[in-house]
Scaffold this active site. Structure first.
Site, short mmCIF file in Angstrom:
data_model
loop_
_atom_site.label_atom_id
_atom_site.label_comp_id
_atom_site.label_asym_id
_atom_site.label_seq_id
_atom_site.Cartn_x
_atom_site.Cartn_y
_atom_site.Cartn_z
NE ARG A 24 -7.41 6.79 -16.09
CZ ARG A 24 -6.14 7.16 -16.08
NH1 ARG A 24 -5.49 7.25 -14.93
NH2 ARG A 24 -5.51 7.46 -17.19
CE1 TYR A 395 -46.04 35.38 -23.78
CE2 TYR A 395 -46.58 34.20 -21.76
CZ TYR A 395 -46.31 34.20 -23.12
OH TYR A 395 -46.31 33.01 -23.81
#
Ligand code: UD1
Ligand code: CA
Length: 464
Positions: A24, A395
């Protein structure tokens, strides 16, 4: 042994039933892995067993075994027993017995009943230590679906009758079986071995051991829980949400008792552990995850998320701030709309303002980044002022590099600091600069093109 003799943890063994499918839930995730308070239900149950000091924990698994084992398979002190076919709770316990010693006490818990308190379990252990069965029951206005506790006129428990096997009179009994019980292992082994399945569901019912024990003249000692939610099982997501609210209310109350003022105890979520200092103020819709430590007089504005972080005394966190794996020093001010990503460490008296993102960076005492910045992989000195729009370019598309800014430096607005780069102490970077070379202490670096004034310039005109 007397009734009052405490169960010794050294001989306490806990069986957790978790083989059911949980159909369920309508989920690809096994039911016991659905979370309450950010932790899988099975995790709560294992933690309860550990708190009781169980010598051994056996989890009976079946449906979704792979996922359950992937999540909990490496937890020390747990044995796993597979129940390939779910033939009933008695059959499930039988699968666990080979993993348990001949003697000692057994406590049966359920993987989908996550919130039972240790205080409710200790009376059961005392009953089992005295040679009988300790049985946890619950009084419910509507016990539909539960096994009913049948007592004699003297109030002694006689047996448990499952809903599907109950007649009308039995169905009127409001005392339900939680399923949780404790018994001496040797007796349990004997009873479980004798269970049959001649009942409405054709299952081996663990509940049938009650009648066996009564027949042998043993005491069945019922203990009724104070709050039904404590033993509420989860069959669907509506019940999961009900338990979540019950759990969150308890977390909110614990915080208030410990010294925090909550604007609304119904609008706070704790998915982990929060320790609070005195006179902490928490506005609405604040979410805590993982381990969060709040110092004294911390103020948290509306709609903040704090995950795995330590917040020192007198910090103010303004609305819509997100903090993950960070440390925030005394009197720091954050937000609104600040984002601290993992590895951020802020010293005392730092300011991080709106739309400022920090990652793997430290700000020394009194450093400020008040508006619209990205500070990644940076070491920022004391009393540094980082102007609006400053970006550390950490970066290059392949590698990450560090930016180091010395004490007292001033970074003009809208500057790009192209790492690896070091800005010296007391240095100034002119607004709008792109800095790719180190700046010596106490100097000015500026890369801006000189300003020109063109007096002959005419504005373009719209073509007709
Ligand atoms: C059981 C009790 C009932 C009690 C109710 C409380 C029995 C016979 N009945 O009923 O008296 O009121 O719990 O919720 O014990 N499980 C297994 N393997 C199985 C069967 C069940 O691991 O073969 C596990 C399920 O995953 C679940 C728990 O045992 O966690 C209870 O099973 P469930 O089918 O919900 O029991 P009920 O019939 O509701
Ligand atoms: Ca059930």
């Amino acid at each position: 042994m007397s009734l009052s003799s405490p169960a010794s943890p050294a001989n306490l063994h806990v069986v957790i039933l978790a083989a059911g499918k949980g159909k369920r839930m309508v989920s690809d995730l096994p039911k016991v892995l659905h979370a309450v308070g950010g932790r899988p239900m099975l995790g709560h149950v294992i933690a309860s067993a550990q708190r009781l000091g169980a010598a051994r924990i056996v989890v009976v698994h079946g449906h979704g075994s792979e996922q359950v084992l992937a999540r909990f398979g490496t937890v020390p002190g747990i044995a796993w027993a597979e129940q390939a076919e779910q033939l009933g709770t008695g059959h499930a316990v039988a699968q666990a017995l080979p993993a348990l010693p001949a003697d000692g006490l057994a406590l049966v818990l359920y993987g989908d009943v996550p919130l039972v308190r240790p205080e409710s379990l200790t009376p059961l252990l005392a009953a089992a230590a005295a040679g009988g069965i300790g049985l946890l029951t619950v009084e419910l206005p509507d016990p539909t679906g539960y096994g009913r506790i049948v007592r004699d006129d003297g109030g002694r428990v006689l047996r448990i009758v499952e809903e599907k096997d109950a007649d009308a009179a039995t169905k009127r009994i409001r005392e339900g079986n939680t399923g949780i019980l404790a018994a001496p292992l040797a007796r349990l082994r004997d009873w479980v071995g004798r269970l049959g399945n001649a009942n409405a569901q054709g299952e081996y019912y663990l509940t049938d051991i009650i009648e066996m024990a009564v027949g042998e003249g043993l005491a069945v000692v019922p203990h009724t829980v104070a709050a039904p939610e404590e033993v509420q099982g989860v069959n669907n997501r509506v019940q999961l949400a009900e338990l979540e609210r019950f759990y969150q209310r308890a977390q909110a109350e614990a915080l208030m008792i410990a010294g925090a003022t909550l604007a609304d105890p119904a609008r706070i979520d704790v998915r982990g552990e929060v320790s609070t200092g005195r006179d902490v103020q928490i506005d609405v819709n604040v979410v805590f995850e993982g381990r969060v430590v709040l110092g004294d007089r911390v103020r948290i504005g509306a709609n903040c998320v704090l995950r795995d972080c330590t917040i020192a005394d007198d910090v103010e966190i303004k609305p819509f701030t997100l903090i993950e794996q960070a440390e925030v020093g005394t009197r720091a001010q954050l937000g609104p709309y600040a984002r601290l990503r993992p590895g951020t460490v802020l010293a005392e008296d730092t300011h991080v303002g709106n739309f400022v993102e920090l990652k793997n960076s430290t700000l020394a005492a009194g450093a400020k980044a008040n508006h619209l910045s990205y500070i990644g992989d940076a070491t920022v000195g004391a009393a540094v002022n980082i102007g609006a729009g400053t970006i550390t370019c950490n970066y290059d598309g392949v590698n990450k590099s560090r930016t180091v800014i010395g004490d007292g430096a001033f970074i003009g607005s809208n500057s790009s600091l192209i790492a690896p780069v070091t800005i010296g102490a007391q240095a100034t970077v002119g607004a709008g600069s792109a800095i790719g070379k180190d700046v010596p202490d106490a100097t000015l670096a500026i890369t801006r093109a000189p300003q020109k004034t063109i007096t002959s310039w005419k504005r373009p005109e719209k073509k007709t």
